[in-house]
Design a protein around this motif. Sequence first.
Motif, PDB file in Angstrom:
ATOM      1  N   GLN A  78     -20.141  11.591   4.838  1.00  0.00           N
ATOM      2  CA  GLN A  78     -21.451  11.480   5.470  1.00  0.00           C
ATOM      3  C   GLN A  78     -21.755  12.628   6.428  1.00  0.00           C
ATOM      4  O   GLN A  78     -22.850  12.707   6.973  1.00  0.00           O
TER       5      GLN A  78
ATOM      6  N   ASP B  78     -22.597   3.972  13.178  1.00  0.00           N
ATOM      7  CA  ASP B  78     -23.210   3.585  11.906  1.00  0.00           C
ATOM      8  C   ASP B  78     -22.456   2.422  11.285  1.00  0.00           C
ATOM      9  O   ASP B  78     -23.033   1.621  10.555  1.00  0.00           O
ATOM     10  N   ALA B  79     -21.151   2.357  11.549  1.00  0.00           N
ATOM     11  CA  ALA B  79     -20.304   1.306  10.992  1.00  0.00           C
ATOM     12  C   ALA B  79     -19.043   1.197  11.834  1.00  0.00           C
ATOM     13  O   ALA B  79     -18.679   2.130  12.547  1.00  0.00           O
ATOM     14  N   VAL B  80     -18.389   0.051  11.729  1.00  0.00           N
ATOM     15  CA  VAL B  80     -17.125  -0.191  12.420  1.00  0.00           C
ATOM     16  C   VAL B  80     -16.084  -0.523  11.354  1.00  0.00           C
ATOM     17  O   VAL B  80     -16.327  -1.363  10.487  1.00  0.00           O
ATOM     18  N   VAL B  81     -14.938   0.161  11.426  1.00  0.00           N
ATOM     19  CA  VAL B  81     -13.861  -0.067  10.467  1.00  0.00           C
ATOM     20  C   VAL B  81     -12.627  -0.477  11.257  1.00  0.00           C
ATOM     21  O   VAL B  81     -12.243   0.201  12.218  1.00  0.00           O
TER      22      VAL B  81
ATOM     23  N   ALA C 209     -19.003   0.763  20.178  1.00  0.00           N
ATOM     24  CA  ALA C 209     -19.867   0.914  19.006  1.00  0.00           C
ATOM     25  C   ALA C 209     -21.329   0.994  19.415  1.00  0.00           C
ATOM     26  O   ALA C 209     -22.094   1.810  18.885  1.00  0.00           O
TER      27      ALA C 209
ATOM     28  N   TRP D 197     -23.625  -4.086  13.278  1.00  0.00           N
ATOM     29  CA  TRP D 197     -23.399  -2.928  12.423  1.00  0.00           C
ATOM     30  C   TRP D 197     -22.563  -3.395  11.245  1.00  0.00           C
ATOM     31  O   TRP D 197     -21.920  -4.430  11.314  1.00  0.00           O
ATOM     32  N   PRO D 198     -22.558  -2.627  10.174  1.00  0.00           N
ATOM     33  CA  PRO D 198     -21.655  -2.994   9.069  1.00  0.00           C
ATOM     34  C   PRO D 198     -20.210  -2.919   9.529  1.00  0.00           C
ATOM     35  O   PRO D 198     -19.826  -1.998  10.263  1.00  0.00           O
ATOM     36  N   VAL D 199     -19.412  -3.893   9.143  1.00  0.00           N
ATOM     37  CA  VAL D 199     -17.997  -3.927   9.506  1.00  0.00           C
ATOM     38  C   VAL D 199     -17.182  -3.944   8.218  1.00  0.00           C
ATOM     39  O   VAL D 199     -17.426  -4.760   7.337  1.00  0.00           O
ATOM     40  N   THR D 200     -16.225  -3.018   8.134  1.00  0.00           N
ATOM     41  CA  THR D 200     -15.315  -2.983   7.007  1.00  0.00           C
ATOM     42  C   THR D 200     -13.933  -3.330   7.514  1.00  0.00           C
ATOM     43  O   THR D 200     -13.467  -2.756   8.506  1.00  0.00           O
TER      44      THR D 200
ATOM     45  N   ALA E 275     -12.021   5.236   7.332  1.00  0.00           N
ATOM     46  CA  ALA E 275     -13.175   5.681   8.120  1.00  0.00           C
ATOM     47  C   ALA E 275     -13.304   7.204   8.095  1.00  0.00           C
ATOM     48  O   ALA E 275     -14.418   7.730   8.092  1.00  0.00           O
TER      49      ALA E 275
END
Length: 136
Positions: free
Chosen positions: A24, A102-105, A96, A130-133, A17
Motif C-alpha cells: 500500500q 488504516d488497519a490493526v494487525v 490506532a 478499523w479493520p482488524v486482522t 502487516a
Amino acid sequence: MAGVDGSDSSWRAASYAAGLARRQGAVLALVYVQPIPVSSAPGVVGVMAQASAEVAEEIGAQAHRDAERLGEVYRNLRWEFHTFRGDPYSGLVRTADDLRADAVVVGASEKAGHRFIGSLAVRLVKAARWPVTVVP
C-alpha cells in the motif's frame, strides 16, 4: 499498525502487516504496550516495571534486527516503533486512533484461557473502529 509483544504470533502479525504496508506504500507502525504491573508488595512493582522496560527494549531491538535482515524484501518499507506503558487493549486503541491507522494487525492469543474470557484480538474486533486482522 501491528501490535507486538515478543510472541511468535505477534511477529507473524508484524510480518503480515509489513507486507500490507509495503503493497500500500504505507508506514508500518509496530506498537508494544508495556503492561502495568499489578502488585501490592513493596518493591515488586519497581522490579516488574524494570523487567517490562527491558522487554520493550528487546522487542524494539528485535524489530530493528528483523528490518535489517529483511531489508532486501522490504527495502521500500517505511516503519516506526512505538512503546509505552499501560493496558495493552487501551494502548492499542489509543495508538490506532492517534495514528489514524488504516488497519490493526495482531497475533492470535497463545493463552488457552482466552478462549473463554476473550482475548485482546476479540476486544479489538468488537471496538469496530478499523479493520482488524488476527494472524495465527
